[in-house]
Design a protein around this motif. Structure first.
Motif, PDB file in Angstrom:
ATOM      1  N   ILE A  32       3.929   0.667  -7.565  1.00  0.00           N
ATOM      2  CA  ILE A  32       3.515   1.678  -8.528  1.00  0.00           C
ATOM      3  C   ILE A  32       2.100   2.141  -8.236  1.00  0.00           C
ATOM      4  CG2 ILE A  32       2.916   1.948 -10.985  1.00  0.00           C
ATOM      5  CD1 ILE A  32       5.559  -0.226 -10.875  1.00  0.00           C
ATOM      6  N   GLU A  33       1.979   3.453  -8.009  1.00  0.00           N
ATOM      7  CA  GLU A  33       0.670   4.026  -7.728  1.00  0.00           C
ATOM      8  C   GLU A  33       0.100   4.616  -9.007  1.00  0.00           C
ATOM      9  OE1 GLU A  33       0.332   5.665  -3.196  1.00  0.00           O
ATOM     10  OE2 GLU A  33       0.356   7.182  -4.760  1.00  0.00           O
ATOM     11  N   VAL A  66       1.053  -2.942  -8.553  1.00  0.00           N
ATOM     12  CA  VAL A  66       0.448  -1.712  -9.051  1.00  0.00           C
ATOM     13  C   VAL A  66      -0.881  -1.539  -8.313  1.00  0.00           C
ATOM     14  CG1 VAL A  66      -0.335  -0.506 -11.134  1.00  0.00           C
ATOM     15  CG2 VAL A  66       1.428  -2.278 -11.312  1.00  0.00           C
ATOM     16  N   ALA A  67      -1.090  -0.380  -7.681  1.00  0.00           N
ATOM     17  CA  ALA A  67      -2.340  -0.183  -6.939  1.00  0.00           C
ATOM     18  C   ALA A  67      -2.720   1.296  -6.947  1.00  0.00           C
ATOM     19  CB  ALA A  67      -2.212  -0.696  -5.508  1.00  0.00           C
ATOM     20  N   LYS A  68      -3.983   1.559  -6.587  1.00  0.00           N
ATOM     21  CA  LYS A  68      -4.426   2.957  -6.504  1.00  0.00           C
ATOM     22  C   LYS A  68      -3.736   3.652  -5.337  1.00  0.00           C
ATOM     23  CE  LYS A  68      -9.035   2.310  -8.382  1.00  0.00           C
ATOM     24  NZ  LYS A  68     -10.438   2.161  -7.994  1.00  0.00           N
ATOM     25  N   SER A  69      -3.577   2.932  -4.220  1.00  0.00           N
ATOM     26  CA  SER A  69      -2.822   3.470  -3.086  1.00  0.00           C
ATOM     27  C   SER A  69      -2.311   2.315  -2.242  1.00  0.00           C
ATOM     28  CB  SER A  69      -3.688   4.406  -2.242  1.00  0.00           C
ATOM     29  OG  SER A  69      -4.735   3.688  -1.622  1.00  0.00           O
ATOM     30  N   PHE A  70      -1.307   2.620  -1.411  1.00  0.00           N
ATOM     31  CA  PHE A  70      -0.673   1.601  -0.573  1.00  0.00           C
ATOM     32  C   PHE A  70      -0.727   2.011   0.887  1.00  0.00           C
ATOM     33  CE2 PHE A  70       1.234   1.016  -4.708  1.00  0.00           C
ATOM     34  CZ  PHE A  70       1.344  -0.357  -4.822  1.00  0.00           C
ATOM     35  N   ALA A  71      -0.755   1.011   1.777  1.00  0.00           N
ATOM     36  CA  ALA A  71      -0.572   1.282   3.208  1.00  0.00           C
ATOM     37  C   ALA A  71       0.914   1.542   3.443  1.00  0.00           C
ATOM     38  CB  ALA A  71      -1.040   0.094   4.031  1.00  0.00           C
ATOM     39  N   ARG A  72       1.224   2.416   4.423  1.00  0.00           N
ATOM     40  CA  ARG A  72       2.575   2.958   4.463  1.00  0.00           C
ATOM     41  C   ARG A  72       3.676   1.986   4.905  1.00  0.00           C
ATOM     42  NH1 ARG A  72       3.623   3.632   9.486  1.00  0.00           N
ATOM     43  NH2 ARG A  72       5.749   4.177   8.950  1.00  0.00           N
ATOM     44  N   ILE A  73       3.390   1.091   5.861  1.00  0.00           N
ATOM     45  CA  ILE A  73       4.465   0.185   6.297  1.00  0.00           C
ATOM     46  C   ILE A  73       4.838  -0.747   5.138  1.00  0.00           C
ATOM     47  CG2 ILE A  73       5.197  -1.552   7.977  1.00  0.00           C
ATOM     48  CD1 ILE A  73       3.133  -0.458   9.935  1.00  0.00           C
ATOM     49  N   ARG A 107      -7.492   0.284  -3.686  1.00  0.00           N
ATOM     50  CA  ARG A 107      -6.970   1.191  -2.653  1.00  0.00           C
ATOM     51  C   ARG A 107      -6.340   0.418  -1.498  1.00  0.00           C
ATOM     52  NH1 ARG A 107     -10.467   3.775   0.399  1.00  0.00           N
ATOM     53  NH2 ARG A 107     -12.131   2.358  -0.155  1.00  0.00           N
ATOM     54  N   ASN A 108      -5.377   1.056  -0.812  1.00  0.00           N
ATOM     55  CA  ASN A 108      -4.891   0.593   0.502  1.00  0.00           C
ATOM     56  C   ASN A 108      -4.277  -0.797   0.457  1.00  0.00           C
ATOM     57  OD1 ASN A 108      -4.496   1.218   3.221  1.00  0.00           O
ATOM     58  ND2 ASN A 108      -6.425   0.294   3.860  1.00  0.00           N
ATOM     59  N   PHE A 109      -3.516  -1.086  -0.611  1.00  0.00           N
ATOM     60  CA  PHE A 109      -2.880  -2.403  -0.723  1.00  0.00           C
ATOM     61  C   PHE A 109      -1.814  -2.564   0.363  1.00  0.00           C
ATOM     62  CE2 PHE A 109      -0.015  -5.650  -2.232  1.00  0.00           C
ATOM     63  CZ  PHE A 109      -0.868  -6.583  -2.789  1.00  0.00           C
ATOM     64  N   GLY A 110      -1.823  -3.719   1.030  1.00  0.00           N
ATOM     65  CA  GLY A 110      -0.786  -4.019   2.035  1.00  0.00           C
ATOM     66  C   GLY A 110      -1.097  -3.489   3.414  1.00  0.00           C
ATOM     67  N   CYS A 111      -2.366  -3.204   3.693  1.00  0.00           N
ATOM     68  CA  CYS A 111      -2.697  -2.697   5.030  1.00  0.00           C
ATOM     69  C   CYS A 111      -2.554  -3.814   6.064  1.00  0.00           C
ATOM     70  CB  CYS A 111      -4.109  -2.115   5.050  1.00  0.00           C
ATOM     71  SG  CYS A 111      -5.415  -3.284   4.671  1.00  0.00           S
ATOM     72  N   GLY A 112      -2.511  -3.423   7.331  1.00  0.00           N
ATOM     73  CA  GLY A 112      -2.427  -4.400   8.412  1.00  0.00           C
ATOM     74  C   GLY A 112      -1.013  -4.599   8.911  1.00  0.00           C
ATOM     75  N   GLY A 154      -8.872  -6.618  -5.300  1.00  0.00           N
ATOM     76  CA  GLY A 154      -9.706  -5.471  -4.945  1.00  0.00           C
ATOM     77  C   GLY A 154      -9.041  -4.480  -4.000  1.00  0.00           C
ATOM     78  N   ASP A 155      -9.849  -3.790  -3.203  1.00  0.00           N
ATOM     79  CA  ASP A 155      -9.367  -2.811  -2.217  1.00  0.00           C
ATOM     80  C   ASP A 155      -8.946  -3.517  -0.922  1.00  0.00           C
ATOM     81  OD1 ASP A 155     -10.059  -0.716  -3.920  1.00  0.00           O
ATOM     82  OD2 ASP A 155     -12.040  -0.438  -3.007  1.00  0.00           O
ATOM     83  N   ASP A 156      -8.152  -2.818  -0.118  1.00  0.00           N
ATOM     84  CA  ASP A 156      -7.813  -3.247   1.253  1.00  0.00           C
ATOM     85  C   ASP A 156      -7.244  -4.674   1.333  1.00  0.00           C
ATOM     86  OD1 ASP A 156      -8.777  -0.795   2.333  1.00  0.00           O
ATOM     87  OD2 ASP A 156     -10.830  -1.564   2.345  1.00  0.00           O
TER      88      ASP A 156
END
Lengths: 166, 417
Positions: free
Chosen positions: A104-105, A84-91, A60-65, A11-13
């Motif tokens: 892949i976004e 593959v995700a809708k969006s990624f966390a930047r670090i 959304r926001n895969f890899g946050c934290g 899922g998200d986050d």
């Protein structure tokens, strides 16, 4: 380079604690050992479900934290060929490029669990073979493509001794 | 066209006219790694065939995440860090010295206008003293150790204008939890956050660190504030290094601006299992609590300990509740001893542990058991974060945590203030 495999959907986050828990990551640099615990807090059997080449597909926001680079490394060593995700966390996004894991976004609503996917990184297309549709991929910035094509940041530095994007 | 704080610092450090979305290679003023990330960076450093770090006086490694070592495997990794620090002559902060994000400002390593990377996502903390500081992974850290540089995508900026005065019993932790709940966990992804307005100006520097510390929990790359007189005085108390504060231009371009009036804000909590799952304390008041945690890079400073001690003074925590207190650094712990604050905690029934990150990251020092509820001053409540994926973590201010361990259930601290 074409990547091929089936989709495992999340899922998200999805945070990096879920990807690899602090219970494991502080005590070893053995990535094969860490890989066995990848995504364990979301799906205890996930590692055993992976066929080498498969994809993690998420919202959304895969890899946050946490900034832990053990997260992409555990994913790589578990046999996953791309996330593959809708969006990624930047670090996390930077860490993936640096360690050579393609990220892949794209619109992942068009992908269901178990779908067979083929990804062409050069052409920037994701084929959902199960559904017979093509999905557009957000292109990587030039510097990231350069690092990824050098084989990650370690190889880039081995080659140039510093950052070189010319 | 004017520039934001982020654009100005990245322009100065790259020697280019840096604007949002440009890619720049910029000079680093300080580089930091902790014990969860440094060992991989040391490995990458060797693999990159490097022999020497770019400047040993601009680098620190901090042993704080599992300190003192609870396991043999961890001990080996700590050993690698000590060896590397000796070989390269860099700063090493060992067990008991404190949490990296307390140490870098406290020891005077970072000053306004600096560009800093740390291999820890909460490196954004120093934004409170006008430092562009951001978290990176281990390989980026290795590249920084070698070259003293890193490439950056210049972030757009999300400006938060915080008007009004915080009511009595409502703290900077409540404010940042509220903002994260409002914009969500990816509300500022890829962006720099700038926090400004009367409510920020009224806060002490210590209280401001709590806000910048949690900028990452809204996805931000850094959590910047201007350096006002309070900041300048605070920094001068911690270092003789010269510095030049950076303010945004009046005509700077922002990707987003949101204004808030904080004068009616209530104490807030983040409920399990995401930091943006925020509500006022009253909505979950009465939820039984088995463990409280006071400390961490978010809320382990003197001001935090003082407010918790004020609530706990002369009282005992609830019999079905435990309390773990981890001061943010050796200096904080010493000061807390001098002020009689540790005595108050210990007499109230708390376990005071070594300054460090343990209780927050689930390495040791208070792993909850299945089904338990924890209320913590930390910055993350992800499932499994504290070492058990069947426990439930609530995040709150030190005042709310102190009040809750007294009653054994989540409690609005204003009853005790």
């Amino acid at each position: 380079m074409e990547l091929r495999g089936k989709a495992h959907k999340f899922g998200d986050d999805v945070n990096t604690d879920y990807i690899i828990s602090g219970r494991y990551k502080f005590k070893t640099l053995d990535m094969k050992e860490l890989a066995r615990h990848v995504m364990e807090d979301l799906d205890p059997d996930f590692y055993s479900k992976i066929t080498p080449g498969d994809f993690i597909v998420a919202g959304r926001n895969f890899g946050c934290g946490s900034s832990r680079e053990q997260a992409p490394l555990a994913i790589i060593h578990a046999g996953i060929s791309a996330v593959v995700a809708k969006s990624f966390a930047r670090i996390f996004y930077r860490n993936c490029i640096n360690t050579g894991l393609p990220v892949i976004e794209c619109d992942t609503d068009q992908i269901d669990p178990g779908d067979e996917l083929a990804i062409d990184l050069e052409k920037g297309v994701l084929h959902n073979l199960t559904k017979g549709i093509d999905l557009k991929i957000t292109p990587l910035p030039k510097v990231m493509l350069k690092i990824l094509s050098d084989g990650g940041l370690v190889e880039h530095f081995k080659k140039y001794g510093t950052f070189n994007f010319d | 066209m004017g520039k934001t704080i982020a654009e100005k610092i990245l322009s100065m450090k790259s020697g280019q006219d840096a604007r949002a979305n440009d890619i720049v290679i910029a000079d680093l003023d300080f580089v930091m790694g902790q014990d969860g990330t440094s060992p991989l960076a040391i490995r990458a450093f060797r693999e990159m065939m490097a022999k020497k770090v770019f400047d040993p006086r601009k680098i620190a490694m901090v042993i704080d995440h599992s300190a003192p070592s609870p396991l043999q495997g961890v001990s080996e990794l700590h050993h690698q860090m000590r060896e590397f620090a000796r070989e390269q002559g860099i700063y090493l902060y060992d067990i008991g010295d404190g949490v990296c994000h307390q140490l870098l400002p406290e020891q005077g390593h970072v000053v306004p206008g600096n560009l800093v990377i740390g291999a820890d996502s909460h490196t954004c903390t120093y934004g409170a003293i006008n430092v562009f500081s951001t978290g990176v992974g281990s390989t980026d850290l290795a590249a920084g150790l070698i070259s003293g540089k890193l490439w950056f995508k210049v972030p757009e900026t999300f400006k938060f204008v915080l008007n009004g005065k915080l009511p009595h019993g409502v703290f900077s932790k409540d404010l940042i939890l509220y903002l994260i709940g409002d914009v969500t966990a990816d509300g500022a992804t890829y962006m720099a956050a700038e926090y400004t307005g009367e409510a920020i100006r009224d806060l002490s520097v210590e209280a401001r660190f709590t806000i910048s510390n949690m900028a990452i929990e809204m996805g931000a790359k850094c959590g910047l504030m201007e350096a006002d007189d309070k900041v300048i005085e605070w920094v001068k108390q911690h270092t003789d290094k010269p510095f030049e504060p950076v303010s945004p231009d009046p005509d700077a371009v922002y990707a987003k601006v949101k204004e808030y009036d904080v004068s009616n804000l209530e104490p807030q909590v983040a409920k399990p299992h995401t930091v943006d799952n925020v509500c006022p304390v009253r909505e979950v008041a009465g939820t039984p609590i088995q463990q409280g945690v006071i400390g961490t890079c978010t809320n382990g400073r003197m001001e935090d300990l003082r407010i918790a001690a004020k609530i706990l003074k002369g009282k005992k925590i609830h019999k079905d509740t435990r309390l773990v207190v981890a001061p943010a650094s050796r200096q904080v712990m010493l000061q807390a001893i001098r002020e009689g604050i540790l005595e108050i905690f210990i007499e109230a029934g708390a376990a005071v542990v070594t300054p460090g990150c343990g209780p927050c990251v689930g390495t040791h020092n208070g792993i909850p058991s299945d089904g338990e509820n924890v209320i913590s001053t930390a910055n993350r409540n992800f499932k499994g974060r504290m070492g058990n994926n069947k426990a439930f973590i609530y995040l709150a201010s030190p005042a709310t945590v102190a009040a809750s361990v007294l009653t054994g259930k989540i409690t609005d601290p204003r009853e005790f203030l």
